[in-house]
Structures are given as structure tokens and as C-alpha cells.
Design a protein around this motif. Structure first.
Motif, PDB file in Angstrom:
ATOM      1  N   ARG A 105     -10.696 -12.876  16.661  1.00 24.95           N
ATOM      2  CA  ARG A 105     -10.637 -12.006  15.614  1.00 24.95           C
ATOM      3  C   ARG A 105      -9.865 -12.474  14.512  1.00 24.95           C
ATOM      4  NH1 ARG A 105      -9.188  -6.359  17.086  1.00 24.95           N
ATOM      5  NH2 ARG A 105      -8.835  -5.814  14.957  1.00 24.95           N
ATOM      6  N   ALA A 106      -9.999 -12.096  13.238  1.00 24.15           N
ATOM      7  CA  ALA A 106      -9.418 -12.039  12.037  1.00 24.15           C
ATOM      8  C   ALA A 106      -9.420 -10.741  11.280  1.00 24.15           C
ATOM      9  CB  ALA A 106      -9.460 -13.308  11.186  1.00 24.15           C
ATOM     10  N   ALA A 107      -8.455 -10.401  10.696  1.00 26.48           N
ATOM     11  CA  ALA A 107      -8.387  -9.162  10.060  1.00 26.48           C
ATOM     12  C   ALA A 107      -8.611  -7.984  10.833  1.00 26.48           C
ATOM     13  CB  ALA A 107      -9.497  -9.280   8.613  1.00 26.48           C
ATOM     14  N   GLY A 108      -9.261  -6.701  10.248  1.00 26.07           N
ATOM     15  CA  GLY A 108      -9.620  -5.728  11.160  1.00 26.07           C
ATOM     16  C   GLY A 108      -8.331  -4.888  11.549  1.00 26.07           C
ATOM     17  N   ALA A 109      -6.998  -5.198  10.770  1.00 24.50           N
ATOM     18  CA  ALA A 109      -5.879  -4.521  11.039  1.00 24.50           C
ATOM     19  C   ALA A 109      -5.906  -3.189  10.446  1.00 24.50           C
ATOM     20  CB  ALA A 109      -4.971  -5.357  10.834  1.00 24.50           C
ATOM     21  N   GLY A 110      -6.847  -2.681   9.730  1.00 26.33           N
ATOM     22  CA  GLY A 110      -6.663  -1.542   9.073  1.00 26.33           C
ATOM     23  C   GLY A 110      -6.073  -1.698   7.310  1.00 26.33           C
ATOM     24  N   PRO A 111      -6.398  -0.781   6.559  1.00 24.72           N
ATOM     25  CA  PRO A 111      -5.756  -0.941   4.963  1.00 24.72           C
ATOM     26  C   PRO A 111      -4.300  -0.796   4.824  1.00 24.72           C
ATOM     27  CG  PRO A 111      -6.734   1.451   5.863  1.00 24.72           C
ATOM     28  CD  PRO A 111      -6.691   0.369   6.918  1.00 24.72           C
ATOM     29  N   VAL A 112      -3.730  -0.514   6.030  1.00 21.61           N
ATOM     30  CA  VAL A 112      -2.258  -0.492   5.654  1.00 21.61           C
ATOM     31  C   VAL A 112      -1.672  -1.910   5.847  1.00 21.61           C
ATOM     32  CG1 VAL A 112       0.328  -0.010   6.270  1.00 21.61           C
ATOM     33  CG2 VAL A 112      -1.756   1.903   6.385  1.00 21.61           C
ATOM     34  N   LEU A 113      -2.374  -2.789   6.697  1.00 24.72           N
ATOM     35  CA  LEU A 113      -2.059  -4.185   7.092  1.00 24.72           C
ATOM     36  C   LEU A 113      -2.768  -5.239   6.441  1.00 24.72           C
ATOM     37  CD1 LEU A 113      -1.115  -3.629  10.711  1.00 24.72           C
ATOM     38  CD2 LEU A 113       0.403  -3.706   9.014  1.00 24.72           C
ATOM     39  N   GLY A 114      -3.670  -4.653   5.538  1.00 24.28           N
ATOM     40  CA  GLY A 114      -4.330  -5.620   4.548  1.00 24.28           C
ATOM     41  C   GLY A 114      -5.622  -6.235   4.705  1.00 24.28           C
ATOM     42  N   ASP A 115      -6.645  -5.184   5.051  1.00 26.50           N
ATOM     43  CA  ASP A 115      -8.258  -5.634   5.022  1.00 26.50           C
ATOM     44  C   ASP A 115      -8.642  -5.815   3.670  1.00 26.50           C
ATOM     45  OD1 ASP A 115      -8.312  -5.565   7.748  1.00 26.50           O
ATOM     46  OD2 ASP A 115      -9.190  -3.771   8.103  1.00 26.50           O
ATOM     47  N   TRP A 116      -8.171  -6.485   3.050  1.00 28.40           N
ATOM     48  CA  TRP A 116      -8.201  -6.648   1.370  1.00 28.40           C
ATOM     49  C   TRP A 116      -9.740  -7.005   1.072  1.00 28.40           C
ATOM     50  CZ3 TRP A 116      -5.488  -3.055  -0.169  1.00 28.40           C
ATOM     51  CH2 TRP A 116      -3.836  -3.254  -0.038  1.00 28.40           C
ATOM     52  N   GLY A 117     -10.379  -7.632   1.790  1.00 30.50           N
ATOM     53  CA  GLY A 117     -11.816  -7.938   1.320  1.00 30.50           C
ATOM     54  C   GLY A 117     -12.735  -6.906   1.814  1.00 30.50           C
ATOM     55  N   SER A 118     -12.275  -5.756   2.201  1.00 25.73           N
ATOM     56  CA  SER A 118     -13.038  -4.532   2.430  1.00 25.73           C
ATOM     57  C   SER A 118     -13.250  -3.863   1.267  1.00 25.73           C
ATOM     58  CB  SER A 118     -12.215  -3.657   3.638  1.00 25.73           C
ATOM     59  OG  SER A 118     -11.193  -3.169   3.065  1.00 25.73           O
ATOM     60  N   GLY A 119     -14.246  -2.720   1.617  1.00 28.33           N
ATOM     61  CA  GLY A 119     -14.767  -1.904   0.373  1.00 28.33           C
ATOM     62  C   GLY A 119     -13.562  -0.977   0.088  1.00 28.33           C
ATOM     63  N   TYR A 120     -12.388  -0.604   0.842  1.00 26.16           N
ATOM     64  CA  TYR A 120     -11.259   0.214   0.608  1.00 26.16           C
ATOM     65  C   TYR A 120     -10.260  -0.854  -0.074  1.00 26.16           C
ATOM     66  CZ  TYR A 120      -6.646   1.806   0.758  1.00 26.16           C
ATOM     67  OH  TYR A 120      -5.275   2.269   0.543  1.00 26.16           O
ATOM     68  N   GLY A 121     -10.236  -2.280   0.175  1.00 26.67           N
ATOM     69  CA  GLY A 121      -9.459  -3.187  -0.334  1.00 26.67           C
ATOM     70  C   GLY A 121      -9.865  -3.268  -1.806  1.00 26.67           C
ATOM     71  N   ILE A 122     -11.094  -3.622  -2.039  1.00 24.17           N
ATOM     72  CA  ILE A 122     -11.603  -3.820  -3.525  1.00 24.17           C
ATOM     73  C   ILE A 122     -11.311  -2.521  -4.290  1.00 24.17           C
ATOM     74  CG2 ILE A 122     -13.755  -3.899  -4.598  1.00 24.17           C
ATOM     75  CD1 ILE A 122     -14.890  -5.490  -2.419  1.00 24.17           C
ATOM     76  N   ALA A 123     -11.692  -1.430  -3.871  1.00 19.65           N
ATOM     77  CA  ALA A 123     -11.691   0.108  -4.544  1.00 19.65           C
ATOM     78  C   ALA A 123     -10.015   0.231  -4.784  1.00 19.65           C
ATOM     79  CB  ALA A 123     -12.187   1.139  -3.975  1.00 19.65           C
ATOM     80  N   ALA A 124      -9.047   0.041  -3.826  1.00 19.92           N
ATOM     81  CA  ALA A 124      -7.782   0.133  -3.967  1.00 19.92           C
ATOM     82  C   ALA A 124      -7.246  -0.847  -4.962  1.00 19.92           C
ATOM     83  CB  ALA A 124      -6.876  -0.104  -2.641  1.00 19.92           C
ATOM     84  N   HIS A 125      -7.669  -2.087  -5.069  1.00 18.32           N
ATOM     85  CA  HIS A 125      -7.253  -2.808  -6.387  1.00 18.32           C
ATOM     86  C   HIS A 125      -7.861  -2.548  -7.525  1.00 18.32           C
ATOM     87  CE1 HIS A 125      -5.961  -6.099  -2.996  1.00 18.32           C
ATOM     88  NE2 HIS A 125      -5.065  -6.307  -4.055  1.00 18.32           N
ATOM     89  N   GLY A 126      -8.972  -1.762  -7.502  1.00 17.97           N
ATOM     90  CA  GLY A 126      -9.289  -1.183  -8.858  1.00 17.97           C
ATOM     91  C   GLY A 126      -8.338   0.018  -9.365  1.00 17.97           C
ATOM     92  N   LEU A 127      -8.064   0.721  -8.297  1.00 21.94           N
ATOM     93  CA  LEU A 127      -7.066   1.940  -8.613  1.00 21.94           C
ATOM     94  C   LEU A 127      -5.904   1.288  -9.164  1.00 21.94           C
ATOM     95  CD1 LEU A 127      -8.089   4.278  -5.936  1.00 21.94           C
ATOM     96  CD2 LEU A 127      -8.789   4.453  -8.173  1.00 21.94           C
ATOM     97  N   THR A 128      -5.290   0.340  -8.650  1.00 22.38           N
ATOM     98  CA  THR A 128      -4.115  -0.122  -8.655  1.00 22.38           C
ATOM     99  C   THR A 128      -4.166  -0.758 -10.158  1.00 22.38           C
ATOM    100  OG1 THR A 128      -3.370  -0.687  -6.636  1.00 22.38           O
ATOM    101  CG2 THR A 128      -2.248  -1.869  -8.310  1.00 22.38           C
ATOM    102  N   ALA A 129      -5.152  -1.517 -10.576  1.00 17.11           N
ATOM    103  CA  ALA A 129      -5.406  -2.273 -11.961  1.00 17.11           C
ATOM    104  C   ALA A 129      -5.399  -0.939 -12.922  1.00 17.11           C
ATOM    105  CB  ALA A 129      -6.623  -2.991 -11.912  1.00 17.11           C
TER     106      ALA A 129
END
Length: 284
Positions: A105-129
Motif C-alpha cells: 500500500r501507499a498513502a492512506g495515512a490520513g490528512p495529517v500525514l499527507g494524503d495530498w492527492g485526496s479530496g481533503y488535500g486538494i481543498a486544504a491546498h485551496g484554503l491555504t492558497a
């Protein structure tokens, strides 16, 4: 047993009861059950849940507990546990299996540890921008007005308050369509966020495929790649994240066979139960 475990057990009992009720069946008629559960990656987790299932079903019923990624894969392979599955919804994970039982497996470690290709990751980067643009640390972006309007907020300061008011990750991930819309309208910041997410998701698949050798020694062997989750769903938009991920992966692995399941992972779990049962019957 902890309160959390009691609640989990009661939920499983209710789900099983509802399923039997909907199909008009009885527990005594069941031959096999496959329960695919998120986060079940250790034998002790499997044994705990198997114990709960044994208390629910008669002794003749064959019981199987797997990670939910296995059911997602099976939904695209009709129950065959071979290939790779990429799940990208609120979170993301790539999970692979060989025909001889190896898995990775790869990724799947949750938002804190960086599932940055996920929906949360995309939106979080949007908020950060948006915050970076407000501070002057980043370029101006259409994301600011679009996200504020979507949430009914009047300022970036209010957006910061909204972000930390409640922590369910899905609440953040629900902003993905806003990022996609801005990217399609030509916003460079939003476009880069999506491009980065494509690379993150593709790299997860590549890591799994290479570790398991699914592509063969020459890198050209055929293997299925099942793509599941709201982020990857095919749509009529110009910016199709799933399609871009597939294009990226096919450059490295010419034998990849992309599959977008037409059934839910729950159906995949049903196919798994059937296939596992048939294998046991064949062994005698």
C-alpha cells in the motif's frame, strides 16, 4: 471491551440485520460473509471482528474480514484479488495485490500525514492558497472569491474561523468542486493544485506497482487498475482528475488496464465472499 468497540460491534450487527431484511433472507440461509472495513490492516483487528461475526451468524457460515480497499478492487475485477486499486475520496490510498497473495500500500495515512492527492488535500491546498494570497505570501487567486461565496463568508478572517470551527475532513473535502471550477476558468493557482494532486495520486500507484512487480520485469505486463472515489469519477468537465492520473500512469506502465467500476464496493465484498467460499469448497 471499550465503549468504542461496543459501538462498532453494535453497528456491524445492525448493518447485517438491515442487509438480511432488505433481501428477505435469514441468517441460517447465509453461506458466506465478507466484511470489508476501513482501517483493518492487522491480524488482531481481523480476529476481533471475526469474533463479533461468529456471535451473529450460525457456525456453518464462512466468515472473512478484509480492508475496504480489497472490496473496492473486487468491485472492478468481479472478486479477483489481483492488481491495484486507487481510492481518492475524502482521503486517498493505493493498494495492490499479486496473485500469490503479496500486498502493498501507499498513502492512506490520513490528512495529517499527507494524503495530498485526496479530496481533503486538494481543498486544504485551496484554503491555504486563499490565506497566502490574503497575506501577500502568494499570488492572487479566483479561489478567494469563489470559496468565500460558496461558504457564505465575507472575509478571509471568517474563512479561518470556519476552517477550525469543526474538524470532520469531509467538510473540507466538499470544496473540491470549487477548486476544479476555478481551474477550468483559467486560475493558475487552482490549476497547479490539481496538477500536484494528479502527481501525488499517480506516485502512490507507481510505488505499489513497482514494489509488487505488477508490471513485470519489462514494465509492460498487463494489470488492472481500479479507480474508485469521488475525486476520480469521470465527468464532463474539462478538468478530469481521474483521466489525468490515468494518462500519467500509462506513460510508465503501458500494460495498465484502467477500470472504473459500475457497482459499489459492497458488491465487490459480495463477490469476494463467493470466490473465497468457492476456493474453500474446491479444496474439499
Amino acid at each position: 471491551m471499550s465503549l468504542k468497540e461496543i459501538a462498532a460491534r453494535e453497528t456491524i450487527e445492525q448493518v447485517m440485520a438491515d442487509a438480511l431484511s432488505k433481501c428477505g433472507s435469514k441468517r441460517s440461509f447465509v453461506q458466506a460473509v465478507c466484511l470489508a472495513v476501513s482501517g483493518v490492516n492487522h491480524p488482531t483487528d481481523q480476529q476481533r471482528i471475526l469474533g463479533w461475526l461468529r456471535d451473529i451468524f450460525p457456525s456453518h457460515v464462512r466468515l472473512y474480514v478484509r480492508n475496504d480497499a480489497v472490496a473496492a478492487l473486487a468491485s472492478g475485477t468481479m472478486g479477483k484479488v489481483h492488481g491495484c486499486v486507487l481510492i481518492a475520496g475524502t482521503g486517498s490510498i493505493a493498494y495492490g495485490f499479486t496473485e500469490d497473495g503479496k500486498e502493498a500500500r501507499a498513502a492512506g495515512a490520513g490528512p495529517v500525514l499527507g494524503d495530498w492527492g485526496s479530496g481533503y488535500g486538494i481543498a486544504a491546498h485551496g484554503l491555504t492558497a486563499v490565506v497566502r494570497a490574503h497575506d501577500g505570501r502568494g499570488p492572487s487567486t479566483m479561489l478567494t472569491s469563489s470559496i468565500l461565496q460558496t461558504l457564505g463568508l465575507s472575509s478571509t478572517e471568517a474563512l479561518i474561523g470556519w476552517t477550525y470551527a469543526d474538524f470532520p475532513w469531509a467538510r473540507i473535502a466538499a470544496l473540491v468542486p470549487v477548486v476544479v471550477t476555478c481551474a477550468e476558468a483559467g486560475d493558475e493557482v487552482a490549476n497547479k493544485i490539481l496538477l500536484d494532486s494528479v502527481q501525488e495520486l499517480a506516485s502512490s500507484v507507481k510505488a505499489v506497482v513497482e514494489r509488487l512487480g505488477l508490471c513485470g520485469e519489462d514494465g509492460k505486463s498487463a494489470f488492472p487498475l481500479v479507480m474508485v472515489g469521488g475525486v476520480l469519477e469521470a465527468n464532463r468537465r474539462r478538468w478530469d482528475i481521474g483521466k489525468e492520473v490515468m494518462n500519467c500512469i500509462s506513460i510508465c506502465f503501458s500494460g495498465v488496464i484502467p477500470i472504473r467500476p459500475k457497482v459499489e464496493p459492497a458488491v465487490g465484498a459480495g463477490w469476494l465472499a463467493w470466490n473465497f467460499l468457492m476456493k474453500e469448497c474446491d479444496k474439499g
